[in-house]
Design a protein around this motif. Structure first.
Motif, mmCIF file in Angstrom:
data_model
loop_
_atom_site.group_PDB
_atom_site.id
_atom_site.type_symbol
_atom_site.label_atom_id
_atom_site.label_comp_id
_atom_site.label_asym_id
_atom_site.label_seq_id
_atom_site.Cartn_x
_atom_site.Cartn_y
_atom_site.Cartn_z
ATOM 1 N N ASN A 33 8.926 -6.823 4.787
ATOM 2 C CA ASN A 33 8.661 -5.924 3.195
ATOM 3 C C ASN A 33 9.239 -5.203 2.129
ATOM 4 O O ASN A 33 8.945 -6.432 0.838
ATOM 5 N N TYR A 34 10.119 -4.180 2.542
ATOM 6 C CA TYR A 34 10.461 -3.614 1.205
ATOM 7 C C TYR A 34 11.409 -5.025 1.243
ATOM 8 O O TYR A 34 11.838 -4.906 -0.637
ATOM 9 N N GLU A 35 12.319 -5.813 2.177
ATOM 10 C CA GLU A 35 13.523 -7.211 1.025
ATOM 11 C C GLU A 35 12.800 -8.128 0.358
ATOM 12 O O GLU A 35 12.967 -8.142 -1.133
ATOM 13 N N ALA A 36 11.319 -8.185 0.215
ATOM 14 C CA ALA A 36 10.480 -9.346 0.210
ATOM 15 C C ALA A 36 10.356 -8.802 -1.311
ATOM 16 O O ALA A 36 10.783 -9.202 -2.392
ATOM 17 N N ILE A 37 9.407 -7.601 -0.827
ATOM 18 C CA ILE A 37 9.712 -6.478 -2.519
ATOM 19 C C ILE A 37 10.527 -6.593 -3.870
ATOM 20 O O ILE A 37 10.376 -6.664 -4.917
ATOM 21 N N VAL A 38 11.886 -6.236 -2.968
ATOM 22 C CA VAL A 38 12.977 -6.476 -4.192
ATOM 23 C C VAL A 38 13.448 -7.558 -4.647
ATOM 24 O O VAL A 38 13.931 -7.499 -5.570
ATOM 25 N N ARG A 39 12.857 -8.561 -3.777
ATOM 26 C CA ARG A 39 13.498 -9.693 -4.079
ATOM 27 C C ARG A 39 12.772 -10.005 -5.440
ATOM 28 O O ARG A 39 13.316 -10.244 -6.431
ATOM 29 N N ALA A 61 4.535 -10.784 -3.595
ATOM 30 C CA ALA A 61 5.487 -10.411 -1.954
ATOM 31 C C ALA A 61 4.724 -10.283 -1.328
ATOM 32 O O ALA A 61 5.135 -10.319 0.072
ATOM 33 N N GLY A 62 3.382 -11.343 -1.505
ATOM 34 C CA GLY A 62 2.591 -10.584 -0.056
ATOM 35 C C GLY A 62 2.714 -9.961 0.206
ATOM 36 O O GLY A 62 1.714 -9.700 1.520
ATOM 37 N N VAL A 63 2.312 -8.685 -0.801
ATOM 38 C CA VAL A 63 1.622 -7.104 0.857
ATOM 39 C C VAL A 63 0.827 -6.783 -0.550
ATOM 40 O O VAL A 63 0.953 -6.897 -1.850
ATOM 41 N N GLY A 64 0.022 -5.712 -0.108
ATOM 42 C CA GLY A 64 -0.671 -4.528 -1.047
ATOM 43 C C GLY A 64 -0.120 -3.823 -2.364
ATOM 44 O O GLY A 64 1.271 -3.756 -1.575
ATOM 45 N N PRO A 65 -1.113 -3.576 -3.137
ATOM 46 C CA PRO A 65 -0.182 -2.516 -3.551
ATOM 47 C C PRO A 65 0.236 -1.630 -3.627
ATOM 48 O O PRO A 65 1.449 -0.538 -3.169
ATOM 49 N N GLY A 66 -0.801 -0.953 -1.839
ATOM 50 C CA GLY A 66 0.134 0.599 -1.306
ATOM 51 C C GLY A 66 0.804 0.403 -0.757
ATOM 52 O O GLY A 66 1.239 1.000 -0.340
ATOM 53 N N THR A 67 1.319 -0.609 -0.424
ATOM 54 C CA THR A 67 2.766 -0.898 0.574
ATOM 55 C C THR A 67 3.980 -0.868 -0.276
ATOM 56 O O THR A 67 4.685 -0.342 0.125
ATOM 57 N N LEU A 68 3.534 -1.542 -1.953
ATOM 58 C CA LEU A 68 4.518 -1.641 -2.638
ATOM 59 C C LEU A 68 5.098 0.581 -3.204
ATOM 60 O O LEU A 68 6.388 0.504 -3.417
ATOM 61 N N TYR A 69 3.624 0.699 -3.552
ATOM 62 C CA TYR A 69 4.264 2.020 -4.048
ATOM 63 C C TYR A 69 4.304 3.591 -2.790
ATOM 64 O O TYR A 69 5.169 4.090 -2.713
ATOM 65 N N ARG A 70 3.912 2.362 -1.564
ATOM 66 C CA ARG A 70 5.416 3.428 0.289
ATOM 67 C C ARG A 70 6.597 3.654 -0.093
ATOM 68 O O ARG A 70 7.013 4.381 -0.071
ATOM 69 N N HIS A 71 6.808 2.280 -0.657
ATOM 70 C CA HIS A 71 8.281 2.452 -0.219
ATOM 71 C C HIS A 71 9.564 2.511 -1.695
ATOM 72 O O HIS A 71 10.192 3.398 -1.963
ATOM 73 N N PHE A 72 8.122 2.736 -3.160
ATOM 74 C CA PHE A 72 8.505 2.604 -3.921
ATOM 75 C C PHE A 72 7.765 4.037 -4.998
ATOM 76 O O PHE A 72 6.895 3.358 -5.917
ATOM 77 N N ALA A 113 7.812 -4.921 -16.158
ATOM 78 C CA ALA A 113 6.640 -6.638 -15.739
ATOM 79 C C ALA A 113 5.717 -5.660 -14.276
ATOM 80 O O ALA A 113 5.715 -4.365 -14.049
ATOM 81 N N SER A 114 4.796 -6.481 -14.542
ATOM 82 C CA SER A 114 3.547 -5.294 -13.781
ATOM 83 C C SER A 114 3.270 -5.724 -12.440
ATOM 84 O O SER A 114 3.789 -6.133 -11.439
ATOM 85 N N LEU A 115 3.733 -4.059 -11.388
ATOM 86 C CA LEU A 115 3.702 -3.829 -9.980
ATOM 87 C C LEU A 115 2.710 -4.453 -8.933
ATOM 88 O O LEU A 115 3.528 -5.261 -8.003
ATOM 89 N N ASP A 116 1.699 -4.706 -9.644
ATOM 90 C CA ASP A 116 0.942 -5.523 -8.724
ATOM 91 C C ASP A 116 0.831 -6.501 -8.667
ATOM 92 O O ASP A 116 0.894 -7.260 -7.070
ATOM 93 N N ASP A 117 1.418 -6.887 -9.886
ATOM 94 C CA ASP A 117 1.710 -8.822 -9.779
ATOM 95 C C ASP A 117 3.349 -8.820 -8.474
ATOM 96 O O ASP A 117 3.275 -9.585 -7.813
ATOM 97 N N ILE A 118 3.758 -7.564 -8.511
ATOM 98 C CA ILE A 118 5.623 -8.524 -7.893
ATOM 99 C C ILE A 118 4.608 -7.861 -6.010
ATOM 100 O O ILE A 118 5.117 -8.754 -5.751
ATOM 101 N N ALA A 119 3.810 -6.621 -5.831
ATOM 102 C CA ALA A 119 3.461 -7.049 -4.917
ATOM 103 C C ALA A 119 2.777 -8.255 -4.159
ATOM 104 O O ALA A 119 2.618 -8.414 -3.835
#
Lengths: 198, 198
Positions: free
Chosen positions: B19-25, B47-58, B38-44
């Motif tokens: 997930n980490y790598e997919a989000i960064v890419r 990347a195929g993850v929920g917004p919570g996962t993005l916020y956990r890593h970043f 850019a919208s963080l929701d859109d990035i999540a």
DNA sequence: ACCTGAACACCGTTCAAGT
DNA sequence: ACCTGAACACCGTTCAAGT
């Protein structure tokens, strides 16, 4: 200097004019407090009108910025007239660029809106800035006639550079928790630029 | 140059790392397309993850910007090493400042995030930029020893100036409907600055 | 330990309904 | 002619519930 200057050619209805003036006044406060990205909803609310009324008078953010900056820009135009009559054209150019940068720094985020709208006549902000670019060019030409500067730069480049230094000086130093020192980097940075033009 | 460099000291679980790598890419693509806002929701989502996962890593936007810039910044550090061995310290400084400005211009809005986070160790972006500021100082000192420059400027001022010129050069010229010409103003503006330092 | 996604508070913008 | 405010689509962020 009065709001008349930006008002439409036909007189406004009394309530419309009252709302217009209230919105502009409140907007100035909000921009000073939260920067140019202040919430338009909040401005409408604090001015006692619905969001639709704000959009009727100011179709986009640039229009509202422009209206709230009218007085400051008219003062700048007056300054330009005085400086064009100054004997020392080099010092006049220095004074002008500093005043220009300070104007761009009226609110946080304003340099961005200004530089982005240069030469864009669709934006009321850009249209109103073109007189400032012209003044910059005239003051620069005079300084060059007196050999106070020798570099070959366009008026637009000079204007953009002044804006970018204003931007640099205004980036809040959000150091580790400590409150930002209100250091005024602008004269030093402008000095660097002017060193390159002489 | 690998993602290892920014990864935590303990290895991540396989799905977390994926997930980490997919989000960064995906973030790199999104920033390139829509700028740093850019919208963080859109990035999540992309990347195929929920917004919570993005916020956990970043935990905040700066963390994600930092992660997406790792490779580019490591390349810059390598360039600094090479330039420090260059015989012509003046030309090396020119090359460095241009590379620095281009790095800041990787995405629209990045100069703002970078300059705003300088010296702020709370921001991972600011912490990672301090090595770039140091390199700027070392290259400047060397140029001064060779008398290629004479001005007295701090490394931080130089860094900020390069960032502000990057900002100025990157403001999209949204002229009247016509598509923006991709003119590269950066070398000319940097030349103006360097003229003042010699 | 990590992920999910509903939920919350917010924002810009539009537009049918009012006066 | 002008104003109102509900409505829509969006966004960042959090957190209880899952695996």
């Amino acid at each position: 200097m009065s709001i008349e200057a930006a008002a439409p050619t036909r007189p406004m209805r009394a309530d419309a004019r009252r709302n217009y003036e209230a919105i502009v006044r409140v907007a100035g406060d909000a921009f000073a407090e939260h920067g140019t990205q202040a919430s338009l909803d909040d401005i409408a609310c604090r001015a006692g009108v619905g969001p639709g009324t704000l959009y009727r008078h100011f179709p986009n953010r640039d229009c509202l910025l422009e209206a709230a900056l009218v007085e400051s820009r008219l003062a700048l135009n007056e300054l330009a007239e005085q400086l064009l009559a100054d004997d020392d054209a080099g010092a006049a150019l220095d004074t002008w660029l500093l005043a220009l940068a300070r104007h761009a720094n009226t609110w946080d985020g304003l340099p961005d809106s200004i530089v982005q709208s240069i030469n864009n006549k669709q934006s009321p902000l850009g249209a109103s800035c073109s007189t400032l670019v012209d003044a910059t060019g005239r003051l620069f030409d005079r300084a060059r006639e007196q050999s106070a500067v020798t570099a070959d730069v366009s008026a637009r480049d000079l204007f953009v550079m002044a804006g970018s230094l204003a931007w640099a000086a205004s980036r809040p130093r959000r150091d580790t928790g400590a409150r930002a020192e209100a250091s005024d980097d602008l004269p030093r940075l402008l000095g660097l630029l002017m060193r390159g033009l002489r």
